[in-house]
Scaffold this motif. Structure first.
Motif, mmCIF file in Angstrom:
data_model
loop_
_atom_site.group_PDB
_atom_site.id
_atom_site.type_symbol
_atom_site.label_atom_id
_atom_site.label_comp_id
_atom_site.label_asym_id
_atom_site.label_seq_id
_atom_site.Cartn_x
_atom_site.Cartn_y
_atom_site.Cartn_z
ATOM 1 N N GLU A 118 0.831 -1.207 0.000
ATOM 2 C CA GLU A 118 0.000 0.000 0.000
ATOM 3 C C GLU A 118 0.866 1.259 0.000
ATOM 4 O OE1 GLU A 118 -3.020 2.067 3.131
ATOM 5 O OE2 GLU A 118 -3.297 -0.080 2.755
ATOM 6 N N ARG A 119 1.950 1.231 0.767
ATOM 7 C CA ARG A 119 2.856 2.375 0.820
ATOM 8 C C ARG A 119 3.505 2.610 -0.544
ATOM 9 N NH1 ARG A 119 8.390 3.264 2.906
ATOM 10 N NH2 ARG A 119 8.568 1.013 2.616
ATOM 11 N N VAL A 120 3.911 1.537 -1.211
ATOM 12 C CA VAL A 120 4.507 1.656 -2.544
ATOM 13 C C VAL A 120 3.477 2.182 -3.539
ATOM 14 C CG1 VAL A 120 5.434 0.310 -4.472
ATOM 15 C CG2 VAL A 120 6.274 -0.080 -2.160
ATOM 16 N N ARG A 121 2.250 1.679 -3.452
ATOM 17 C CA ARG A 121 1.191 2.117 -4.354
ATOM 18 C C ARG A 121 0.893 3.612 -4.151
ATOM 19 N NH1 ARG A 121 -1.844 -1.928 -3.776
ATOM 20 N NH2 ARG A 121 -2.839 -1.269 -1.855
ATOM 21 N N GLU A 122 0.845 4.062 -2.897
ATOM 22 C CA GLU A 122 0.601 5.486 -2.623
ATOM 23 C C GLU A 122 1.732 6.351 -3.162
ATOM 24 O OE1 GLU A 122 0.045 5.772 1.566
ATOM 25 O OE2 GLU A 122 -2.021 5.031 1.487
ATOM 26 N N ARG A 123 2.964 5.873 -3.003
ATOM 27 C CA ARG A 123 4.108 6.634 -3.499
ATOM 28 C C ARG A 123 4.052 6.748 -5.024
ATOM 29 N NH1 ARG A 123 9.222 4.031 -1.656
ATOM 30 N NH2 ARG A 123 8.520 4.781 0.343
ATOM 31 N N GLU A 124 3.728 5.642 -5.697
ATOM 32 C CA GLU A 124 3.631 5.682 -7.163
ATOM 33 C C GLU A 124 2.495 6.588 -7.610
ATOM 34 O OE1 GLU A 124 3.229 1.630 -8.341
ATOM 35 O OE2 GLU A 124 5.369 1.195 -8.028
ATOM 36 N N GLU A 125 1.383 6.544 -6.893
ATOM 37 C CA GLU A 125 0.247 7.407 -7.230
ATOM 38 C C GLU A 125 0.623 8.875 -7.057
ATOM 39 O OE1 GLU A 125 -3.982 8.309 -5.172
ATOM 40 O OE2 GLU A 125 -3.569 6.191 -5.620
ATOM 41 N N GLU A 126 1.363 9.175 -6.009
ATOM 42 C CA GLU A 126 1.805 10.550 -5.782
ATOM 43 C C GLU A 126 2.750 11.002 -6.886
ATOM 44 O OE1 GLU A 126 4.807 12.368 -2.661
ATOM 45 O OE2 GLU A 126 2.888 11.850 -1.712
ATOM 46 N N LEU A 127 3.621 10.102 -7.330
ATOM 47 C CA LEU A 127 4.553 10.454 -8.401
ATOM 48 C C LEU A 127 3.823 10.674 -9.728
ATOM 49 C CD1 LEU A 127 7.553 8.104 -7.632
ATOM 50 C CD2 LEU A 127 7.468 10.586 -7.401
ATOM 51 N N ARG A 128 2.783 9.846 -9.974
ATOM 52 C CA ARG A 128 2.008 10.019 -11.202
ATOM 53 C C ARG A 128 1.238 11.343 -11.178
ATOM 54 N NH1 ARG A 128 -1.234 5.669 -10.612
ATOM 55 N NH2 ARG A 128 0.262 4.086 -10.045
ATOM 56 N N ALA A 129 0.707 11.696 -10.022
ATOM 57 C CA ALA A 129 -0.065 12.930 -9.911
ATOM 58 C C ALA A 129 0.840 14.161 -9.907
ATOM 59 C CB ALA A 129 -0.906 12.913 -8.632
ATOM 60 N N GLY A 130 2.087 13.964 -9.591
ATOM 61 C CA GLY A 130 3.017 15.087 -9.539
ATOM 62 C C GLY A 130 3.186 15.551 -8.109
ATOM 63 N N TRP A 131 4.417 15.808 -7.747
ATOM 64 C CA TRP A 131 4.704 16.205 -6.385
ATOM 65 C C TRP A 131 4.592 17.707 -6.290
ATOM 66 C CZ3 TRP A 131 9.272 18.343 -3.897
ATOM 67 C CH2 TRP A 131 9.218 18.266 -2.516
ATOM 68 N N ARG A 132 3.756 18.160 -5.389
ATOM 69 C CA ARG A 132 3.560 19.591 -5.197
ATOM 70 C C ARG A 132 3.855 19.932 -3.740
ATOM 71 N NH1 ARG A 132 -0.964 17.989 -8.265
ATOM 72 N NH2 ARG A 132 -0.749 18.664 -10.413
ATOM 73 N N PRO A 133 5.058 20.407 -3.492
ATOM 74 C CA PRO A 133 5.409 20.715 -2.106
ATOM 75 C C PRO A 133 4.657 21.951 -1.619
ATOM 76 C CG PRO A 133 7.165 21.413 -3.564
ATOM 77 C CD PRO A 133 6.164 20.682 -4.402
ATOM 78 N N LYS A 134 4.399 21.979 -0.334
ATOM 79 C CA LYS A 134 3.772 23.156 0.268
ATOM 80 C C LYS A 134 4.845 24.198 0.523
ATOM 81 C CE LYS A 134 0.137 20.558 2.507
ATOM 82 N NZ LYS A 134 -0.484 20.171 3.769
ATOM 83 N N VAL A 135 4.590 25.388 0.049
ATOM 84 C CA VAL A 135 5.537 26.468 0.201
ATOM 85 C C VAL A 135 4.969 27.469 1.194
ATOM 86 C CG1 VAL A 135 6.833 28.300 -0.967
ATOM 87 C CG2 VAL A 135 6.378 26.144 -2.136
#
Length: 139
Positions: A118-135
């Motif tokens: 599940e952790r790997v799947r969430e990480r891949e999903e986040e990478l597909r969606a694009g990483w948007r850091p909070k500034v």
């Protein structure tokens, strides 16, 4: 005469200490090689060490459940089988503490495998969606 005894004690102590140090070094080296090979083969360290060395296949056989496919497992069935087998092997009812611990480790191993997938799947999903850091801007 006394200096000879002191020298023999010191030499024997040094020899024992040297052998113990060499053996400890060999064990540490072997452990490091094993950890490196486990990391390169893709096995997760959390799942390997927390389950007491139980493989996923062994854990599924103990609880008599199907192995997780693609990180998906029927955790309700795993929990149901765990509770039933754990209660059947209660030492107060004439069961075995060893079997109870094996059943517990099997459940932990399956849950760890599902969590890791599940952790790997969430990480891949986040990478597909694009990483948007909070500034955060200072005012």
């Amino acid at each position: 005469m006394a200096h000879r005894i002191i020298f023999q004690v010191a030499a024997t102590g040094a020899r024992v200490f040297g052998r113990a140090f060499a053996e400890a070094y060999k064990q540490a080296s072997a452990s490091q090689k094993y950890a490196a090979s486990a990391a390169s083969s893709g096995s997760t360290s959390a799942a390997t060490f927390s389950s007491g060395g139980l493989t996923l296949d062994e854990a599924c056989k103990i609880l008599n459940v199907a192995p997780p496919k693609g990180g998906q497992a029927n955790l309700e069935q795993v929990s149901e089988r765990f509770k039933r087998l754990f209660d059947l092997n209660d030492p107060k009812k004439g069961g075995s503490f060893y079997l109870q611990s094996k059943i517990l480790r099997a459940r932990e191993r399956i849950e760890a495998e599902v969590r890791e997938a599940e952790r790997v799947r969430e990480r891949e999903e986040e990478l597909r969606a694009g990483w948007r850091p909070k500034v955060y801007k200072d005012r």
